[in-house]
Design a protein around this motif. Structure first.
Motif, PDB file in Angstrom:
ATOM      1  N   HIS A 133       0.834  -1.206   0.000  1.00  0.00           N
ATOM      2  CA  HIS A 133       0.000   0.000   0.000  1.00  0.00           C
ATOM      3  C   HIS A 133       0.868   1.255   0.000  1.00  0.00           C
TER       4      HIS A 133
ATOM      5  N   ASP B 239     -10.841  -0.227   6.313  1.00  0.00           N
ATOM      6  CA  ASP B 239      -9.649  -0.911   5.806  1.00  0.00           C
ATOM      7  C   ASP B 239      -9.311  -2.178   6.593  1.00  0.00           C
TER       8      ASP B 239
ATOM      9  N   THR C  64      -9.250  -5.515   4.605  1.00  0.00           N
ATOM     10  CA  THR C  64      -8.123  -5.508   3.669  1.00  0.00           C
ATOM     11  C   THR C  64      -6.824  -5.829   4.393  1.00  0.00           C
TER      12      THR C  64
ATOM     13  N   ASP D 164      -4.347  -8.993   3.931  1.00  0.00           N
ATOM     14  CA  ASP D 164      -2.923  -8.802   3.624  1.00  0.00           C
ATOM     15  C   ASP D 164      -2.047  -9.548   4.622  1.00  0.00           C
TER      16      ASP D 164
END
Length: 359
Positions: free
Chosen positions: A252, A328, A331, A335
């Motif tokens: 990111h 987030d 996500t 990850d």
């Protein structure tokens, strides 16, 4: 008349005082091959130099405004467990972990590490095991071991004992520094599991098991529900989170998905999380959202330690905490799974005065 000859006596040497320069010199030479296993092209070899060399340009050219990040630490009285067990090959991993985990919370990639390994007398076999652990920790974190110091200090340390400290330098892009300033109520708190006690609280651990309970490191913990010995459980090395977290951060690059991180060391969850909270924010953790390793239950039950003290001293199964916005969270969890460091939501940021509540 006979001529008298002057009697000569041999003067004192450094060896007579307890310091063997020859042994130290050979040890220093021998460990260089171990250090080289951590080197990257950024390291400029300087085996007999007075300092370690690390080329910044070859690494930092990808940074627009590189900021160097440093930290220093040791492993506390966990060393006593290594002495009791005569097992020294993992304590170096602990040392590296305590240093590099402290700078990854700022988003910094570790570059190089220096160690300080002092003893009453250099015992090559023992200190080689320590260096093996340090080198392994550096490989696990992608960090180069470029130098150190191994003083021999007779009369200062007990025989067969040593002390270690580490100093790490890392780098982070200035506008990518993770400092917790954007944390706000409603954000999620994600925990990463610890491998056990890690390297904090061992003065209390030793008081509980060896002073109060009179246990031995060889004693089985099977009656407490653990299929191992006390020593094997206590000596487990501290988990290094660097590569998994860097993998997430590097995915990111255009967005700072992680708002804040806390390495859960001395002070536990109660005192480390507030260090990254801005004014007006508190954290509520839900105790049933993660599994506490059995060793903490054993410490509490054998020692009669109250809940509050356990939470103030130990990581209680959470070695690293990450703060992320609610949108987030999934996500980041995905990850982390792909980085082979699965996390779990353990709480939420609330309004308050930089304090942690556990319900």
């Amino acid at each position: 008349m006979t001529k008298k000859t002057k009697k000569t006596t041999k003067g004192l040497s450094y060896r007579d005082a307890g310091v063997d320069i020859d042994t130290k010199g050979q040890f220093t030479t021998d460990i260089y091959s171990k250090m080289k296993t951590t080197f990257s092209p950024r390291v400029i070899e300087n085996p007999d130099g007075f300092g370690g060399l690390f080329a910044l340009n070859s690494r930092l050219k990808k940074y627009r405004q590189p900021v160097l990040v440093s930290s220093t630490d040791g492993v506390g009285t966990k060393l006593k467990i290594a002495f009791m067990m005569n097992k020294h090959d993992t304590i170096g991993i602990d040392l590296v972990a305590m240093c590099v985990n402290d700078i990854i919370v700022l988003g910094a990639e570790p570059l190089f590490l220096l160690d300080y390994l002092a003893s009453s007398k250099i015992v090559p076999k023992v200190l080689h095991e320590v260096i093996d652990g340090i080198a392994e920790g550096c490989r696990q974190s992608g960090c180069a071991l470029i130098g150190g110091e191994t003083p021999e200090m007779p009369g200062f340390y007990h025989d067969s004992e040593y002390d270690i400290a580490g100093f790490v330098v890392g780098v982070v892009e200035k506008d990518k520094i993770i400092n917790g300033k954007t944390i706000k109520p409603g954000d999620m708190v994600i925990g990463l599991s610890s491998s056990g006690i890690h390297s904090n609280g061992f003065s209390l651990v030793r008081k509980v098991f060896f002073d109060k309970a009179k246990m031995k490191t060889t004693q089985s913990l099977s009656k407490y529900g653990l299929n191992t010995t006390l020593g094997a459980e206590l000596i487990k090395p501290t988990k290094i989170y660097v590569k998994s977290i860097l993998k997430v951060l590097n995915k990111h690059k255009t967005k700072k998905i992680v708002k804040g991180m806390a390495h859960i060391t001395g002070g536990g969850l109660l005192e480390n999380i507030p260090r990254i909270l801005p004014e007006g924010c508190a954290v509520q953790l839900e105790r049933n959202r993660w599994d506490v390793p059995k060793i903490f239950d054993i410490i509490q039950n054998v020692g009669g330690v109250n809940d509050q003290e356990m939470l103030r001293v130990f990581n209680m199964g959470i070695g690293m905490v990450l703060m992320v916005s609610k949108s987030d969270a999934e996500t980041l969890l995905d990850d982390l799974r792909h980085a082979k460091e699965p996390g779990m939501v353990i709480g939420e940021v609330t309004r308050g005065d930089r304090i942690v509540h556990i319900v």
